[in-house]
Design a protein around this motif. Structure first.
Motif, PDB file in Angstrom:
ATOM      1  N   THR A  45      -3.754   3.381  -2.646  1.00 18.19           N
ATOM      2  CA  THR A  45      -3.273   4.592  -1.972  1.00 18.19           C
ATOM      3  C   THR A  45      -4.118   4.884  -0.732  1.00 18.19           C
ATOM      4  O   THR A  45      -5.340   5.005  -0.814  1.00 18.19           O
ATOM      5  N   ILE A  46      -3.455   4.969   0.429  1.00 15.98           N
ATOM      6  CA  ILE A  46      -4.124   5.256   1.698  1.00 15.98           C
ATOM      7  C   ILE A  46      -3.883   6.712   2.065  1.00 15.98           C
ATOM      8  O   ILE A  46      -2.731   7.129   2.232  1.00 15.98           O
ATOM      9  N   SER A  47      -4.942   7.471   2.196  1.00 16.43           N
ATOM     10  CA  SER A  47      -4.819   8.901   2.515  1.00 16.43           C
ATOM     11  C   SER A  47      -4.623   9.100   4.014  1.00 16.43           C
ATOM     12  O   SER A  47      -5.433   9.735   4.701  1.00 16.43           O
ATOM     13  N   HIS A  48      -3.534   8.527   4.517  1.00 20.66           N
ATOM     14  CA  HIS A  48      -3.272   8.598   5.952  1.00 20.66           C
ATOM     15  C   HIS A  48      -1.791   8.332   6.169  1.00 20.66           C
ATOM     16  O   HIS A  48      -1.058   8.014   5.223  1.00 20.66           O
ATOM     17  N   PHE A  49      -1.324   8.451   7.447  1.00 22.02           N
ATOM     18  CA  PHE A  49       0.081   8.176   7.729  1.00 22.02           C
ATOM     19  C   PHE A  49       0.277   6.793   8.333  1.00 22.02           C
ATOM     20  O   PHE A  49       1.403   6.413   8.664  1.00 22.02           O
ATOM     21  N   PHE A  50      -0.815   6.029   8.503  1.00 21.54           N
ATOM     22  CA  PHE A  50      -0.704   4.635   8.933  1.00 21.54           C
ATOM     23  C   PHE A  50      -1.889   3.859   8.382  1.00 21.54           C
ATOM     24  O   PHE A  50      -2.824   4.426   7.822  1.00 21.54           O
ATOM     25  N   PHE A  63       0.845  -1.191   0.000  1.00 21.91           N
ATOM     26  CA  PHE A  63       0.000   0.000   0.000  1.00 21.91           C
ATOM     27  C   PHE A  63       0.881   1.241   0.000  1.00 21.91           C
ATOM     28  O   PHE A  63       2.058   1.185   0.369  1.00 21.91           O
ATOM     29  N   LEU A  64       0.293   2.347  -0.431  1.00 17.28           N
ATOM     30  CA  LEU A  64       1.005   3.621  -0.483  1.00 17.28           C
ATOM     31  C   LEU A  64       0.407   4.561   0.554  1.00 17.28           C
ATOM     32  O   LEU A  64      -0.775   4.912   0.476  1.00 17.28           O
ATOM     33  N   LEU A  65       1.216   4.946   1.542  1.00 17.77           N
ATOM     34  CA  LEU A  65       0.764   5.861   2.588  1.00 17.77           C
ATOM     35  C   LEU A  65       1.093   7.292   2.187  1.00 17.77           C
ATOM     36  O   LEU A  65       2.266   7.652   2.044  1.00 17.77           O
ATOM     37  N   LEU A  66       0.068   8.110   2.016  1.00 18.11           N
ATOM     38  CA  LEU A  66       0.301   9.495   1.603  1.00 18.11           C
ATOM     39  C   LEU A  66       0.915  10.331   2.717  1.00 18.11           C
ATOM     40  O   LEU A  66       1.542  11.360   2.454  1.00 18.11           O
ATOM     41  N   GLY A  67       0.720   9.914   3.959  1.00 13.84           N
ATOM     42  CA  GLY A  67       1.339  10.613   5.078  1.00 13.84           C
ATOM     43  C   GLY A  67       0.594  11.868   5.477  1.00 13.84           C
ATOM     44  O   GLY A  67      -0.591  12.052   5.165  1.00 13.84           O
ATOM     45  N   LEU A  68       1.295  12.751   6.164  1.00 15.23           N
ATOM     46  CA  LEU A  68       0.698  13.985   6.658  1.00 15.23           C
ATOM     47  C   LEU A  68       0.541  14.997   5.534  1.00 15.23           C
ATOM     48  O   LEU A  68       1.363  15.054   4.613  1.00 15.23           O
ATOM     49  N   PRO A  69      -0.528  15.817   5.595  1.00 11.59           N
ATOM     50  CA  PRO A  69      -0.724  16.843   4.566  1.00 11.59           C
ATOM     51  C   PRO A  69       0.240  18.012   4.772  1.00 11.59           C
ATOM     52  O   PRO A  69      -0.026  18.929   5.547  1.00 11.59           O
ATOM     53  N   MET A  70       1.390  17.953   4.102  1.00 11.39           N
ATOM     54  CA  MET A  70       2.385  19.019   4.260  1.00 11.39           C
ATOM     55  C   MET A  70       3.136  19.229   2.954  1.00 11.39           C
ATOM     56  O   MET A  70       3.176  18.358   2.080  1.00 11.39           O
ATOM     57  N   ARG A  71       3.745  20.412   2.845  1.00  8.31           N
ATOM     58  CA  ARG A  71       4.536  20.737   1.656  1.00  8.31           C
ATOM     59  C   ARG A  71       5.918  20.088   1.766  1.00  8.31           C
ATOM     60  O   ARG A  71       6.413  19.861   2.863  1.00  8.31           O
ATOM     61  N   PRO A  72       6.556  19.834   0.598  1.00  7.73           N
ATOM     62  CA  PRO A  72       7.879  19.184   0.622  1.00  7.73           C
ATOM     63  C   PRO A  72       8.904  19.941   1.467  1.00  7.73           C
ATOM     64  O   PRO A  72       9.749  19.342   2.125  1.00  7.73           O
TER      65      PRO A  72
END
Length: 313
Positions: A173-178, A12-21
């Protein structure tokens, strides 16, 4: 649906926290500091309870298990999030994702049960002080903690086994950090009605039953105190229950905002999840130590021992 779109997911792909690079390094440093504080703070609580015989009471026995559960809850999610931030590698293997989910459910549920057990302990201490040692005997304390661990483990296994029977679509794709259960169910191509039924029945019961015990205990405590109100009794009750009440408010407040009051995952829900999985376990040692005279005295004793030992050498 064709077989090529189902259950061939190996990761799975964790998108992680909503932040800029550009914010990656700052967030990495922040969460690394918070995680280390969580681990060291809760380990210190466990160590003090083990070393100081004055803390060998039911309340601190339960607190030591809560501290261990908090360390474990953060360790299930935060190290992987930090690794993804540092390496820019957002993938997690299918088996790793399922294992993370299982342990996350287990320790999250364990926190829930332990908070209820601690509320009952405070109820007995305030409402039945003369019978406290008789009621909260060692055998009952061990039974309450063992029951909490067993029920949490069973709860986690039920939801994990129901999840692994599902097929997943090509989009992993998982829209989360876990790996959160709600987010994973949204990726499934199978019928998830049984999963949802178990979440609302068994999961709801295991969430609200401990909450009812907590509320019932504190309502009873409040009734007893207000029956014959006095400043001394109010101060004693607040000093006894204040830390636990604050932890309960943080736990159920963040848990409710994530799983009860939200309808879809967005940045606000992810921030609330950070509060639940990272911030609350980090704050618990501070809440219990800053407001607890026994913990402070145990810490001072340990510091004095270390100072005297270093002075002798």
């Amino acid at each position: 649906m064709g077989p090529e779109n189902q259950s061939s997911v190996s990761e799975f792909l964790l998108l992680g926290l909503p932040m800029r690079p550009g914010q990656q390094r700052g967030f990495f440093t922040l969460f690394l500091g918070m995680y280390l504080t969580t681990v060291l703070g809760n380990l210190l609580i466990i160590l003090l309870i083990r070393l100081d015989s004055r803390l060998h009471t039911p309340m601190y026995f339960f607190l030591s298990h809560l501290a261990f559960s908090d360390i474990s809850l953060s360790s299930v999610t935060v190290p992987k999030m930090l690794t993804n931030m540092q390496t820019w590698q957002q993938s997690i293997p299918y088996v790793g994702c399922i294992a993370q989910l299982c342990f996350f459910i287990h320790f999250g549920c364990l926190d829930n049960f332990l908070l209820a057990v601690m509320a009952y302990d405070r109820y007995v201490a305030i409402c039945h002080p003369l019978h406290y040692t008789t009621i909260m005997r060692e055998g009952l304390c061990v039974l309450l903690v063992a029951g909490s661990w067993i029920m949490s483990c069973a709860h986690a296994l039920v939801h994990t086994l129901l999840l692994i029977r599902l097929s997943f679509c090509a989009d992993s794709t998982i829209s989360h950090f876990f790996c959160d259960l709600t987010a994973l169910l949204k990726l499934s191509c199978s019928d998830i009605s049984l999963n949802e039924l178990v979440i609302f029945t068994e999961g709801g019961m295991l969430l609200f039953l401990p909450l009812c015990i907590v509320l019932g205990s504190y309502i009873r405590i409040g009734t007893i105190i207000l029956r014959v109100p006095s400043t001394e009794r109010l101060f004693k009750a607040f000093s006894t229950c204040g830390s636990h009440l604050l932890v309960v408010s943080l736990y159920y407040g963040t848990l409710g905002s994530v799983y009860i009051f939200s309808s879809s995952w967005d940045s606000k829900d992810i921030i609330a999840s950070v509060m639940y999985t990272v911030v609350t376990p980090m704050l618990n040692p501070f809440i219990y130590s800053l407001r607890n005279r026994d913990i402070k005295q145990a810490l001072e004793m340990c510091v004095n021992r270390l100072t005297s030992l270093s002075g002798n050498h």
